[in-house]
Design a protein around this motif. Structure first.
Motif, PDB file in Angstrom:
ATOM      1  N   ALA A   1      45.026  42.494  42.398  1.00  0.00           N
ATOM      2  CA  ALA A   1      44.574  43.208  41.067  1.00  0.00           C
ATOM      3  C   ALA A   1      46.319  43.299  40.394  1.00  0.00           C
TER       4      ALA A   1
ATOM      5  N   ARG B   1      45.174  47.292  37.125  1.00  0.00           N
ATOM      6  CA  ARG B   1      44.242  46.708  36.235  1.00  0.00           C
ATOM      7  C   ARG B   1      42.602  46.831  37.039  1.00  0.00           C
TER       8      ARG B   1
ATOM      9  N   ALA C   1      39.762  46.921  35.341  1.00  0.00           N
ATOM     10  CA  ALA C   1      39.596  45.830  34.269  1.00  0.00           C
ATOM     11  C   ALA C   1      39.094  44.365  35.338  1.00  0.00           C
ATOM     12  N   MET C   2      39.478  44.201  36.601  1.00  0.00           N
ATOM     13  CA  MET C   2      39.434  43.050  37.102  1.00  0.00           C
ATOM     14  C   MET C   2      37.659  42.733  37.373  1.00  0.00           C
TER      15      MET C   2
ATOM     16  N   THR D   1      35.489  44.682  36.461  1.00  0.00           N
ATOM     17  CA  THR D   1      34.879  44.646  35.418  1.00  0.00           C
ATOM     18  C   THR D   1      34.631  42.942  35.183  1.00  0.00           C
ATOM     19  N   GLY D   2      35.609  42.523  35.315  1.00  0.00           N
ATOM     20  CA  GLY D   2      35.647  41.117  34.558  1.00  0.00           C
ATOM     21  C   GLY D   2      34.066  40.301  35.519  1.00  0.00           C
ATOM     22  N   ILE D   3      34.830  40.621  37.221  1.00  0.00           N
ATOM     23  CA  ILE D   3      34.043  40.365  38.257  1.00  0.00           C
ATOM     24  C   ILE D   3      32.280  40.566  37.751  1.00  0.00           C
TER      25      ILE D   3
END
Lengths: 75, 354, 248
Positions: free
Chosen positions: C67, C71, C74-75, C77-79
């Motif tokens: 990341a 972040r 956030a990353m 979360t995206g995954i």
């Protein structure tokens, strides 16, 4: 007797944490030098080792690869 | 299918992305494009897809980055100040070779600026924007219908090249209503997790690592050269433009997006007056159609670049023309949209001056 | 001979890039052991941070992403949102999580993201050479607090688990320490609960691991572990701050 603590001397960075937590004082920093230039830890008193695994738990370099305990002797 | 529906641009963008197989949206509210995330927030749950309002644009783009690492078709939409906040993420996405689509409904800047339509993020979009040597594919549609059509291509390009694709529109495009026709739905059931995706090793015989880090300069140079090779391939294969009334043109307007749409009216005004004016409209502003513009340099007397900025695409036009012919410029700043009459007036001054 | 402990296979053969006595390696081993014991290795994606553990993916053999600084949540979360079947761990230091990445971490917690955060607190920025972190103790000398951290100038250390426990999203929040075998055994118990929280889809989980930075603290590894017990743990007490039903 087989070694109770198997140390990968190449992984050791000589931090001394294993020596500091050993309740039986059976570990020490050796005089040898590994390829990284560190003096690796060694088990110098296998007989008095109680296989508690404290050295394994604290080792930050996964240099203590195995801890073994002798099977109880059958009467 | 084939039926025309009257839709607001900002909503048509979302619907097109959904039909193009977009499986996840992450974003943060910003005017003038809030109708886009709002539309996603209604439609995505209906389809069992992901909609998440992030805590910031910084978080949003890193969520997009994460989702992109799983090989999922993912999008974020924002406007200029929000896009500025995302630049770090864009740079990471570029050097990680993952794909996503980013819509920038440009507004007036710099700073907080205003919420009127502008084109002042051209440099930021086409020259990288974040740190390091990288590019994204940048599409600049000039009507809502074209935006809708290009959205399908945007996802295809993002998948094909594992690259970020920017849909560079402006506030005007988002706010106006037009009849649009959508292409067929992309069948998302056919989507497969790509071999390179980081979703857990599963049955793969190797694990996947996605990183933009390479600490050895020689190693990082290799990564950079691989990126440049990819960009070269894109330059060779993906340039798109529209040439309007250019066959016999003696003068060429150059413009993109909303201004290009106005420029078409200018061309018609000139043709009525018997002046042979044409328009070169890059659809991909990166890669820029340099060869095509260069070719017209032998044909026209001069180029007249019109933009809603201080002359950003102008630099690319000049580079392509390479001094062969004069390149004039007219633009409005801060969110002011030039009228066709205004542009034609400026053009006539140039012609009359000869 | 009976095998008591064995280095997990999920730890790679590669030497770590950490300084001698740096507890990052201990945290790595605990994660690897748990992933094996909980049968999660093949489902796991670890999001590595910017900091000393930036190369973590060389040491734990799972799928991984790297990341941007701060972040990771956030990353992650995206995954997780894009691929909910994945088991997602965010591994972050105190600068990464509590300073530059506090917004992403707090909001991931508030949303109850099904991710597990392993948060390493060593009281300074290790990789950049020992600057003040949000967790630096009052009076502690760092390269950017040469006269010691002063509350009137630098404010106070941040207690992340206590803050996060006030949110409704987390299912499990705890703090453990890596200074002694006893505490390390306890740390593993806490991490197991954190991973269980995600496995059972209960919500966000975070375990702060009090760590040491012997190099920048200018101490031997043994002295650094002693400092944890004497100076750090009184300010950052070990404990569980939130335990949802189903985590045990």
């Amino acid at each position: 007797m087989e070694k109770k603590v198997i140390i990968n001397e190449e992984r050791c960075k000589s931090c001394g944490l294993c020596v500091s937590v050993c309740p039986k004082h059976v570990l020490r920093i050796s005089d040898r030098i590994n390829s990284k230039g560190y003096h690796p830890a060694e088990l110098f008193d296998n007989e008095n080792c109680i296989s508690c695994g404290f050295c394994y738990l604290i080792c930050p370099d996964m240099a203590i690869e195995e801890v073994r305990r002798p099977e109880p002797v059958k009467k | 299918m084939g039926e025309k529906v009257l839709m607001k641009g900002a909503e048509a963008i979302a619907e097109a992305a959904i039909r193009a197989g977009c499986m996840a949206f992450f974003g943060y509210p910003i005017t003038p494009q809030n109708e886009t995330p709002e539309y996603f927030s209604r439609r995505m749950p209906e389809l069992g897809r992901v909609f998440l309002q992030a805590e910031s644009e910084v978080a949003a783009i890193n969520m997009v980055y994460g989702a992109a690492c799983t090989g999922t078709r993912v999008i974020t939409t924002s406007s200029s100040p929000g896009i500025s906040l995302m630049q770090e993420g864009f740079s990471y996405i570029a050097n990680s070779n993952v794909g996503c689509v980013v819509v920038n409904a440009m507004r007036g800047g710099p700073g907080l600026g205003d919420i009127a339509p502008a084109q002042a993020d051209y440099f930021q979009a086409t020259k990288g924007g974040g740190h390091g040597d990288y590019h994204s594919i940048v599409l600049a549609p000039h009507t809502i219908q074209e935006t809708v059509d290009l959205m399908y291509d945007a996802f295809d390009l993002a998948d094909k090249y594992r690259i970020m694709v920017v849909m560079l529109v402006d506030g005007l495009m988002g706010q106006m209503m037009e009849p649009v026709e959508f292409k067929e739905w992309v069948d998302v059931k056919k989507f497969k997790t790509p071999e390179w995706a980081t979703v857990g090793q599963g049955d793969r015989d190797h694990r996947n690592i996605i990183t933009s880090l390479e600490i050895l300069p020689e190693g990082l140079e290799k990564m950079n050269l691989a990126l440049q090779a990819k960009y070269k391939k894109i330059k060779e294969n993906e340039v798109r433009l529209e040439e309007y009334e250019m066959d016999d043109a003696e003068y060429a307007l150059t413009a993109f997006g909303t201004v290009a749409r106005i420029a078409k009216t200018v061309v018609e005004m000139a043709r009525k007056d018997g002046i042979k004016l044409g328009l070169i409209r890059p659809i991909t502003v990166w890669p820029f159609p340099e060869k095509e513009v260069a070719k017209r340099a032998d044909q026209v007397k001069f180029f007249f670049d019109v933009e809603m900025n201080e002359g950003q695409m102008l630099e690319d036009v000049k580079l392509a023309v390479n001094g062969k012919k004069p390149v004039h410029y007219y633009g409005r700043l801060g969110g002011v949209v030039p009228t066709a009459e205004e542009i034609y007036g400026e053009f006539k001054k140039l012609v009359g001056g000869k | 001979m009976k095998l008591i402990y064995k280095k997990p296979d999920t730890i790679t053969e590669r030497d770590t890039t950490y300084c001698p006595g740096c507890p990052h390696g201990i945290a790595h081993r605990l994660i690897a052991e748990l992933l094996e014991e909980m049968d999660l290795v093949k489902k796991t994606v670890i999001v590595w941070p910017v900091g000393c553990s930036v190369f973590g993916y060389y040491f734990i053999a799972t799928d991984a992403v790297e990341a941007a600084h701060g972040r990771a949540c956030a990353m992650a979360t995206g995954i997780k949102r894009a691929h909910p079947e994945s088991f997602v761990i965010s591994y972050q230091g105190d600068g990464d999580l509590a300073s530059i990445g506090i917004a992403e971490a707090v909001h991931a917690a508030a949303r109850g993201e099904r991710i597990s955060v392993v948060y390493i607190n060593n009281g300074n920025y290790g990789m950049t050479g020992g600057q003040m972190a949000p967790t630096t103790l009052i009076g502690q000398v760092t390269t950017t607090t040469p006269y010691g951290r002063k509350p009137e100038l630098n404010g106070f250390p941040m207690h992340v688990p206590e803050m996060f426990a006030a949110l409704d999203g987390p299912a499990y929040i705890a703090r453990a320490a890596l200074d002694s075998p006893q505490h390390i055994i306890q740390a593993k118990k806490f991490l197991r609960k954190a991973f269980t929280a995600q496995k059972n889809n209960l919500g966000f989980s975070l375990v702060e691991l009090i760590s040491a930075c012997p190099t920048n603290w200018k101490m031997t590894p043994v002295e650094a572990m002693e400092r944890i017990r004497k100076q750090v743990l009184p300010v950052f007490p070990i404990g569980e701050f939130k335990v949802a039903k189903g985590v045990e």
